[in-house]
Design a protein around this motif. Structure first.
Motif, PDB file in Angstrom:
ATOM      1  N   LEU A 123      55.566  68.256  93.692  1.00 20.26           N
ATOM      2  CA  LEU A 123      56.283  67.419  92.717  1.00 20.26           C
ATOM      3  C   LEU A 123      55.422  66.162  92.654  1.00 20.26           C
ATOM      4  O   LEU A 123      55.521  65.617  91.423  1.00 20.26           O
ATOM      5  CB  LEU A 123      57.873  67.076  93.187  1.00 20.26           C
ATOM      6  CG  LEU A 123      58.570  68.390  93.087  1.00 20.26           C
ATOM      7  CD1 LEU A 123      59.935  67.985  93.616  1.00 20.26           C
ATOM      8  CD2 LEU A 123      58.806  68.700  91.428  1.00 20.26           C
ATOM      9  N   THR A 138      67.650  76.815  95.024  1.00 23.11           N
ATOM     10  CA  THR A 138      66.488  76.325  94.206  1.00 23.11           C
ATOM     11  C   THR A 138      67.061  75.831  92.822  1.00 23.11           C
ATOM     12  O   THR A 138      66.188  74.913  92.286  1.00 23.11           O
ATOM     13  CB  THR A 138      65.411  77.379  94.133  1.00 23.11           C
ATOM     14  OG1 THR A 138      65.802  78.475  93.551  1.00 23.11           O
ATOM     15  CG2 THR A 138      64.711  77.243  95.624  1.00 23.11           C
ATOM     16  N   HIS A 139      67.754  76.500  92.304  1.00 16.95           N
ATOM     17  CA  HIS A 139      68.216  76.231  90.871  1.00 16.95           C
ATOM     18  C   HIS A 139      69.744  75.646  90.771  1.00 16.95           C
ATOM     19  O   HIS A 139      70.317  75.661  89.576  1.00 16.95           O
ATOM     20  CB  HIS A 139      67.983  77.301  89.893  1.00 16.95           C
ATOM     21  CG  HIS A 139      66.481  77.600  89.913  1.00 16.95           C
ATOM     22  ND1 HIS A 139      65.929  78.284  90.810  1.00 16.95           N
ATOM     23  CD2 HIS A 139      65.537  77.475  88.812  1.00 16.95           C
ATOM     24  CE1 HIS A 139      64.596  78.409  90.486  1.00 16.95           C
ATOM     25  NE2 HIS A 139      64.413  77.989  89.170  1.00 16.95           N
ATOM     26  N   SER A 197      51.432  74.390  94.411  1.00 16.67           N
ATOM     27  CA  SER A 197      52.415  73.948  95.509  1.00 16.67           C
ATOM     28  C   SER A 197      51.735  74.560  96.675  1.00 16.67           C
ATOM     29  O   SER A 197      51.507  75.509  97.017  1.00 16.67           O
ATOM     30  CB  SER A 197      53.796  74.192  95.606  1.00 16.67           C
ATOM     31  OG  SER A 197      54.279  73.941  96.911  1.00 16.67           O
ATOM     32  N   ARG A 208      64.307  69.713  87.597  1.00 21.51           N
ATOM     33  CA  ARG A 208      65.014  68.618  88.041  1.00 21.51           C
ATOM     34  C   ARG A 208      64.216  67.498  87.767  1.00 21.51           C
ATOM     35  O   ARG A 208      64.608  66.516  87.150  1.00 21.51           O
ATOM     36  CB  ARG A 208      65.301  68.767  89.451  1.00 21.51           C
ATOM     37  CG  ARG A 208      66.466  69.700  90.152  1.00 21.51           C
ATOM     38  CD  ARG A 208      67.035  69.372  91.306  1.00 21.51           C
ATOM     39  NE  ARG A 208      65.826  69.335  92.357  1.00 21.51           N
ATOM     40  CZ  ARG A 208      65.355  70.487  93.005  1.00 21.51           C
ATOM     41  NH1 ARG A 208      66.028  71.587  92.853  1.00 21.51           N
ATOM     42  NH2 ARG A 208      64.368  70.544  93.875  1.00 21.51           N
ATOM     43  N   PHE A 209      63.032  67.283  88.058  1.00 19.87           N
ATOM     44  CA  PHE A 209      62.038  66.265  87.629  1.00 19.87           C
ATOM     45  C   PHE A 209      62.082  66.101  86.162  1.00 19.87           C
ATOM     46  O   PHE A 209      62.310  64.754  85.818  1.00 19.87           O
ATOM     47  CB  PHE A 209      60.726  66.281  88.137  1.00 19.87           C
ATOM     48  CG  PHE A 209      59.839  65.412  88.066  1.00 19.87           C
ATOM     49  CD1 PHE A 209      59.657  64.177  88.603  1.00 19.87           C
ATOM     50  CD2 PHE A 209      59.039  65.635  86.799  1.00 19.87           C
ATOM     51  CE1 PHE A 209      58.928  63.136  88.344  1.00 19.87           C
ATOM     52  CE2 PHE A 209      58.154  64.374  86.313  1.00 19.87           C
ATOM     53  CZ  PHE A 209      58.069  63.189  87.285  1.00 19.87           C
ATOM     54  N   GLY A 269      62.508  72.534  90.985  1.00 19.62           N
ATOM     55  CA  GLY A 269      62.201  71.414  91.247  1.00 19.62           C
ATOM     56  C   GLY A 269      61.631  70.649  90.234  1.00 19.62           C
ATOM     57  O   GLY A 269      61.744  69.609  89.621  1.00 19.62           O
ATOM     58  N   THR A 270      60.831  71.577  89.393  1.00 21.87           N
ATOM     59  CA  THR A 270      60.142  71.022  88.226  1.00 21.87           C
ATOM     60  C   THR A 270      61.293  70.896  87.270  1.00 21.87           C
ATOM     61  O   THR A 270      61.321  69.713  86.410  1.00 21.87           O
ATOM     62  CB  THR A 270      59.189  72.056  87.661  1.00 21.87           C
ATOM     63  OG1 THR A 270      58.433  72.476  88.587  1.00 21.87           O
ATOM     64  CG2 THR A 270      58.551  71.761  86.262  1.00 21.87           C
ATOM     65  N   TYR A 278      60.370  76.734  88.172  1.00 13.98           N
ATOM     66  CA  TYR A 278      60.758  76.340  89.692  1.00 13.98           C
ATOM     67  C   TYR A 278      61.900  75.212  89.523  1.00 13.98           C
ATOM     68  O   TYR A 278      61.673  74.191  88.497  1.00 13.98           O
ATOM     69  CB  TYR A 278      59.644  75.746  90.362  1.00 13.98           C
ATOM     70  CG  TYR A 278      59.830  75.028  91.535  1.00 13.98           C
ATOM     71  CD1 TYR A 278      60.587  75.375  92.473  1.00 13.98           C
ATOM     72  CD2 TYR A 278      59.367  73.750  91.594  1.00 13.98           C
ATOM     73  CE1 TYR A 278      60.969  74.601  93.646  1.00 13.98           C
ATOM     74  CE2 TYR A 278      59.758  72.830  92.837  1.00 13.98           C
ATOM     75  CZ  TYR A 278      60.478  73.543  93.859  1.00 13.98           C
ATOM     76  OH  TYR A 278      60.882  72.736  94.761  1.00 13.98           O
ATOM     77  N   SER A 331      52.821  66.424  97.693  1.00 11.43           N
ATOM     78  CA  SER A 331      53.510  67.580  97.543  1.00 11.43           C
ATOM     79  C   SER A 331      53.431  68.149  96.160  1.00 11.43           C
ATOM     80  O   SER A 331      52.595  67.639  95.318  1.00 11.43           O
ATOM     81  CB  SER A 331      55.091  67.062  97.506  1.00 11.43           C
ATOM     82  OG  SER A 331      55.344  66.234  96.475  1.00 11.43           O
TER      83      SER A 331
END
Length: 406
Positions: free
Chosen positions: A92, A358-359, A211, A120-121, A117-118, A115, A90
């Protein structure tokens, strides 16, 4: 992992080939297979026959390397203008592997509006690895410069940000990074633009991340990420991490992504042209307060965008609805062709509410600081007839906001 070093022999030694040609042929020489397949066959084997215990001349184990994955990685390296490319399970997973290039207590400078997901990680996972991240508005070079610390070892950027569509002066940011942290690894997430519209390696960055789930595969049926680069030492580290951590894609997914990559250029042309048509239509609609598309003169970085993106723009843009939070949701629920869904870059058009989708992991203060409000909508334009898409959005807006604000 694969290197693009031998692909020129397959598609024409010494020739300068266009992206569409490379996408169709790099890594796919039929002479590689005894069956002479004109497309790479799907190798589902998990292990491979060796001539003796010390034999390392070919494939060993499919986590370490796989013929179908090698074909895709070589093609990705070719279209990106890179020497090396690596595929992961993926986007991520690709990000995770890059953080293992660092050490505990290293510091990362990252765009403020990236993004979700970035974000959050880096906040929830990288922090547990004792990696500290500073998020900064990278459209302000002065603020970007001040974000560096003595222990800054990585810079993470998006040339066009997700979802507020800010455009970065990448060459200027690379220059500052080299001055402030000469040994920091500069990584650009190029998912929105793809190598057809933009090649960050040509701007001096170290690694390009994608991605592949999005535009490069293009059909919303594969989850995958990639990293492309030129530095052999960095490539050797990523090759080991890909093997040691094991977050690799399946051969079948590699086959599907390779198939999608063949049509990348023609799809990006359609995505970009249609998105600009839809954005122009929405900008003239009284039920839309503001459209965020780099191709519109109203965009704050429009001049920079047309200088940087000479081939056009991607199919994603955002807009602020001229109504309340509930009317914004009603608008999204009224669409007929668009799907209310996560993701982007597929053949189908999608619409989403970043604040709640997403955010959502950001705090309200963080979202407000970068312009993610309860009326901000992100739109991904697919391959449908743009006239149908415009009509669909207009009827949905009319139903949700019969009397727009002045």
């Amino acid at each position: 992992m694969a290197t693009s070093a031998d692909k020129k022999q397959e598609v024409g030694e010494g020739e300068t080939l266009g992206l569409a040609t490379l996408a169709c042929h790099a890594g796919s020489d039929p002479r590689r297979w005894t069956s002479r397949d004109v497309i790479p066959p799907i190798s589902m084997a998990t292990t491979f026959l060796l001539d003796d215990p010390s034999d390392r001349s070919g494939f060993l184990y499919t986590r370490v390397g796989n013929p179908t994955r090698r074909s895709l990685e070589e093609c990705l390296a070719a279209v990106e203008g890179a020497r090396y490319a690596f595929c992961f399970s993926s986007g991520l997973a690709a990000l995770l592997n890059t953080t293992y290039l660092l050490r505990a207590h290293d510091h990362i400078v990252c765009s403020a509006d990236v993004y979700g997901g970035t974000y959050r990680f880096l906040k929830n996972c990288a922090a547990r690895m004792a990696l500290d991240t500073t998020n900064v508005d990278c459209t302000d070079v002065g603020k970007f410069q001040k974000a560096f610390l003595p222990n800054t070892k990585m810079v993470w950027l998006e040339t066009v940000s997700n979802p507020t569509m800010k455009v970065l002066d990448l060459k200027a940011l690379v220059s500052v990074s080299r001055q402030r942290a000469p040994h920091a690894i500069i990584i650009v997430d190029n998912t929105f633009l793809t190598p057809y519209l933009h090649k960050p390696l040509e701007c001096g960055v170290d690694v390009v991340m994608h991605s592949l789930t999005k535009y490069i595969n293009g059909h919303s049926d594969v989850l995958m990420g990639s990293l492309a680069l030129n530095d052999p030492k960095l490539a050797d580290e990523l090759r080991k991490l890909q093997n040691y951590m094991g977050a690799v894609p399946s051969p079948f997914d590699c086959f599907l992504t390779n198939r999608g990559l063949r049509t990348l250029e023609v799809r990006m042309l359609r995505h970009g042209d249609s998105a600009l048509q839809v954005a122009r239509a929405l900008e003239s609609n009284p039920r839309v307060e503001r459209v965020l598309h780099p191709g519109l003169p109203s965009h704050p970085q429009h001049k920079l965008a047309i200088e940087l993106l000479t081939k056009g723009f991607c199919g994603v843009f955002s807009c602020y609805v001229n109504g309340t939070a509930q009317q914004t949701k009603d608008f999204m629920n009224n669409v007929k062709i668009f799907a209310l869904a996560f993701s982007l870059g597929g053949h189908e058009s999608l619409i989403e509410l970043p604040r709640e989708m997403t955010h959502s992991a950001m705090t309200e203060e963080e979202r407000q600081a970068i312009g993610i409000t309860d009326t901000l909508v992100r739109i991904s334009i697919g391959l449908e007839d743009p006239r149908d898409l415009i009509r669909d959005l207009e009827q949905a807006l009319l139903l949700a906001i019969p009397n727009p604000k002045d």
